[in-house]
Write an enzyme that holds these catalytic residues in place. Sequence first.
Site, PDB file in Angstrom:
ATOM      1  N   GLY A 180       0.795  -1.220   0.000  1.00  0.00           N
ATOM      2  CA  GLY A 180       0.000   0.000   0.000  1.00  0.00           C
ATOM      3  C   GLY A 180       0.830   1.273   0.000  1.00  0.00           C
ATOM      4  O   GLY A 180       0.297   2.369  -0.145  1.00  0.00           O
ATOM      5  N   HIS A 181       2.146   1.140   0.163  1.00  0.00           N
ATOM      6  CA  HIS A 181       3.014   2.331   0.285  1.00  0.00           C
ATOM      7  C   HIS A 181       4.250   2.161  -0.576  1.00  0.00           C
ATOM      8  O   HIS A 181       5.318   1.888  -0.056  1.00  0.00           O
ATOM      9  CB  HIS A 181       3.411   2.531   1.751  1.00  0.00           C
ATOM     10  CG  HIS A 181       3.879   3.909   2.074  1.00  0.00           C
ATOM     11  ND1 HIS A 181       5.178   4.316   1.923  1.00  0.00           N
ATOM     12  CD2 HIS A 181       3.207   4.988   2.547  1.00  0.00           C
ATOM     13  CE1 HIS A 181       5.303   5.575   2.299  1.00  0.00           C
ATOM     14  NE2 HIS A 181       4.117   6.009   2.685  1.00  0.00           N
ATOM     15  N   PHE A 182       4.226   2.338  -1.764  1.00  0.00           N
ATOM     16  CA  PHE A 182       3.131   2.607  -2.678  1.00  0.00           C
ATOM     17  C   PHE A 182       3.089   1.491  -3.712  1.00  0.00           C
ATOM     18  O   PHE A 182       4.151   0.993  -4.086  1.00  0.00           O
ATOM     19  CB  PHE A 182       3.350   3.954  -3.382  1.00  0.00           C
ATOM     20  CG  PHE A 182       3.305   5.127  -2.439  1.00  0.00           C
ATOM     21  CD1 PHE A 182       2.097   5.666  -2.033  1.00  0.00           C
ATOM     22  CD2 PHE A 182       4.474   5.667  -1.926  1.00  0.00           C
ATOM     23  CE1 PHE A 182       2.060   6.762  -1.165  1.00  0.00           C
ATOM     24  CE2 PHE A 182       4.440   6.748  -1.059  1.00  0.00           C
ATOM     25  CZ  PHE A 182       3.231   7.300  -0.677  1.00  0.00           C
TER      26      PHE A 182
END
Length: 154
Positions: A37-39
């Site tokens: 999720g990052h990223f």
Amino acid sequence: MRLEYFEMIDSVRHLDRAAGRIEALARVPEASPVFEGHFPGYPLVPGVLLTETMAQASGYLILAHLDFASMPFLMAVDKARFRNFVGPGAELTVEASLVHDGSGYAVTKAAIRVEGKALADAELRFRTMPFPNGLDAPMRERARSIGLLDGAAA
């Protein structure tokens, strides 16, 4: 470094109790759910986890300084600066020095370097309090597993 478990420090390279300094190693894993999720497609270690890495090195320094008599709890982060990005596979050198200890508080200055270049730094303030029930032994075991209690101390 196990990001998803908040185990940031892999080993203590050097501890100088007299000077109030520690140097630790943190290896960023090649893969982690954090990077999903990052990223997506451009994995970066979040700044908050870099701050946590500095806080953990500082916390181990304080634990050693206090001879495990009290537990440090992070209370404030001041003057935090991030100078670059860090991704999977990076080897972080984490340094912390004790600036103040007294009246139930400890203050450190901490920094992270990658290949000798400054990555991040901050001033960190901790409240030192009695260990919560049952946390003393696991903290000592984790400190032992990263070399804090054997061989790293000067």
